[in-house]
Design an enzyme around this catalytic site. Structure first.
Site, PDB file in Angstrom:
ATOM      1  CE  LYS A   1     -64.650  11.773 -73.681  1.00  0.00           C
ATOM      2  NZ  LYS A   1     -65.074  10.833 -72.648  1.00  0.00           N
TER       3      LYS A   1
ATOM      4  NE  ARG B   1     -69.413   6.295 -74.575  1.00  0.00           N
ATOM      5  CZ  ARG B   1     -68.661   5.858 -73.573  1.00  0.00           C
ATOM      6  NH1 ARG B   1     -68.533   4.568 -73.343  1.00  0.00           N
ATOM      7  NH2 ARG B   1     -68.039   6.709 -72.769  1.00  0.00           N
ATOM      8  NE  ARG B   2     -67.943   7.127 -69.718  1.00  0.00           N
ATOM      9  CZ  ARG B   2     -67.329   8.289 -69.564  1.00  0.00           C
ATOM     10  NH1 ARG B   2     -67.890   9.254 -68.841  1.00  0.00           N
ATOM     11  NH2 ARG B   2     -66.149   8.510 -70.113  1.00  0.00           N
TER      12      ARG B   2
ATOM     13  NE  ARG C   1     -71.694  18.492 -67.934  1.00  0.00           N
ATOM     14  CZ  ARG C   1     -71.865  19.684 -68.476  1.00  0.00           C
ATOM     15  NH1 ARG C   1     -73.068  20.141 -68.711  1.00  0.00           N
ATOM     16  NH2 ARG C   1     -70.826  20.437 -68.816  1.00  0.00           N
TER      17      ARG C   1
ATOM     18  NE  ARG D   1     -67.004  14.772 -64.953  1.00  0.00           N
ATOM     19  CZ  ARG D   1     -66.824  14.222 -66.147  1.00  0.00           C
ATOM     20  NH1 ARG D   1     -67.527  13.161 -66.488  1.00  0.00           N
ATOM     21  NH2 ARG D   1     -65.962  14.719 -66.987  1.00  0.00           N
TER      22      ARG D   1
ATOM     23  CB  CYS E   1     -73.614  14.648 -77.093  1.00  0.00           C
ATOM     24  SG  CYS E   1     -72.040  14.681 -76.294  1.00  0.00           S
TER      25      CYS E   1
END
Length: 360
Positions: free
Chosen positions: A97, A148-149, A166, A172, A260
């Protein structure tokens, strides 16, 4: 000893072996992924010496800016590709991805390995153990670095607030656990699984809640297109179903000109000799969206017994062991679905999303 672009070593018994150098990002997850590919190659080619070369990429260094704001398509791949170009490494392992749908000239994806679970996962703050996104309190903050999420989840869970987070997986999770800023974060299930942190997954998001990113969960091996021997060597790592699914997904994204900085999501499966592709585009807040599904047969025709063209790339992938007509149909499926969404107004949704994101 070096000879031309290649490196060789002399064994104790005087035998000379070629050294294959594998480039990777330095993060723990990247190393785990690369080691898994190296192990597979070692099993298949015990006589070859493998060396792993780890390096930092731009995406690893810029940690204070949302990925979608940096606007660089090859954030996690450029430095690795530079090393490939300079013959400092012979192949590079990436999360598929992270690879743009158009690769720089002279490179190709020589292998796409069997896909891990491509779905997204919810990781809850320990204080919220046992809850779900539905049951979290009004205005609970959920961290994700992905437009997207966020777009899909805002639509599905309007009572939640979404904020950027980030850093690599370790960072994270640390931000989630050590502060009270986030009630939960959304991560790719594949990464958590590969790190051995499956116990942190509170729930897996089904496609009706959140479809995944193009290529998510699959590992790719990038090589120099002219290195026929390396291409041949890594081609045995291809997983045919994953290759077909990812070619369809990448063709869909490329035709939409997504990246992105726009919310594009997919869901694919191969079932009963059919390849199904669902694709969607979203506005940033998820209020506007288009989603469609198409399918194609992945049974090889008689023609496919002719010579396969080894040098044909489809959206950056060289898969010489899979019949040409099947690869063509997978690619056409992605292109066709993108055209269908574009005919229904996808370009307008994506243009507005891009402009709003740039203005943020």
């Amino acid at each position: 000893m070096e000879e031309g672009p290649y490196k060789y070593i002399r064994e104790g018994n005087g035998k000379v072996s070629r050294v294959i150098r594998i480039g990777t990002r330095k993060s723990q997850l990247a190393r785990i992924q690369t080691d898994s590919v190296a192990e597979k190659l070692k099993e298949l080619y015990p006589e070859v010496h493998l060396e792993i070369v780890a390096m930092s990429t731009t995406g690893d260094k810029i940690l204070d800016t949302a990925l979608s704001k940096i606007g660089e398509k090859s954030l996690f791949t450029k430095e690795l590709e530079n090393a490939l170009e300079r013959n400092e490494v012979d192949l590079v392992v990436h999360s598929l991805k992270d690879l743009p749908t158009t690769l720089p000239p002279g490179f190709t994806i020589g292998a796409v390995l069997k896909r891990e679970n491509p779905h997204d996962a919810v990781v809850l703050h320990p204080n919220h153990a046992g809850q779900t996104l539905d049951s979290l309190a009004q205005h609970s903050v959920v961290g994700t670095s992905s437009l997207r999420r966020a777009a899909q989840l805002k639509k599905r869970f309007p009572h939640l607030d979404f904020k950027d987070i980030r850093g690599n997986l370790n960072t994270r999770l640390k931000k989630l656990d050590e502060k009270q800023d986030f009630a939960a974060i959304i991560l790719a299930a594949a990464g958590l699984k590969r790190m051995g942190w499956e116990n942190r997954i509170s729930m897996i998001l089904e496609p009706e809640d959140c479809m995944y990113a193009v290529g998510q969960g699959a590992l790719a091996v990038e090589v120099r297109a002219k290195d026929a021997d390396i291409l041949e060597m890594v081609s045995v790592l291809h997983d045919p179903d994953t290759v077909l699914r990812c070619i369809a997904e990448r063709a869909f994204l490329r035709q939409l000109e997504g990246g992105c900085s726009v919310p594009v999501a997919v869901h694919t499966q191969v079932k009963d000799s059919q390849l199904y592709l669902t694709g969607a585009v979203y506005s940033l807040d998820g209020s506007d969206s288009l989603k469609e599904t198409m399918q194609t047969s992945v049974v090889a025709g008689d023609k496919s017994l002719d010579k396969v063209d080894e040098q044909v790339q489809r959206v950056g992938v060289t898969a010489s062991k899979i019949p040409d007509d099947v690869l063509d149909r997978a690619e056409q499926l992605g292109v066709g679905l993108a055209h269908l969404l574009l005919s229904k107004g996808a370009k307008e949704i994506l243009t507005v999303a891009r402009q709003l994101n740039d203005a943020r």
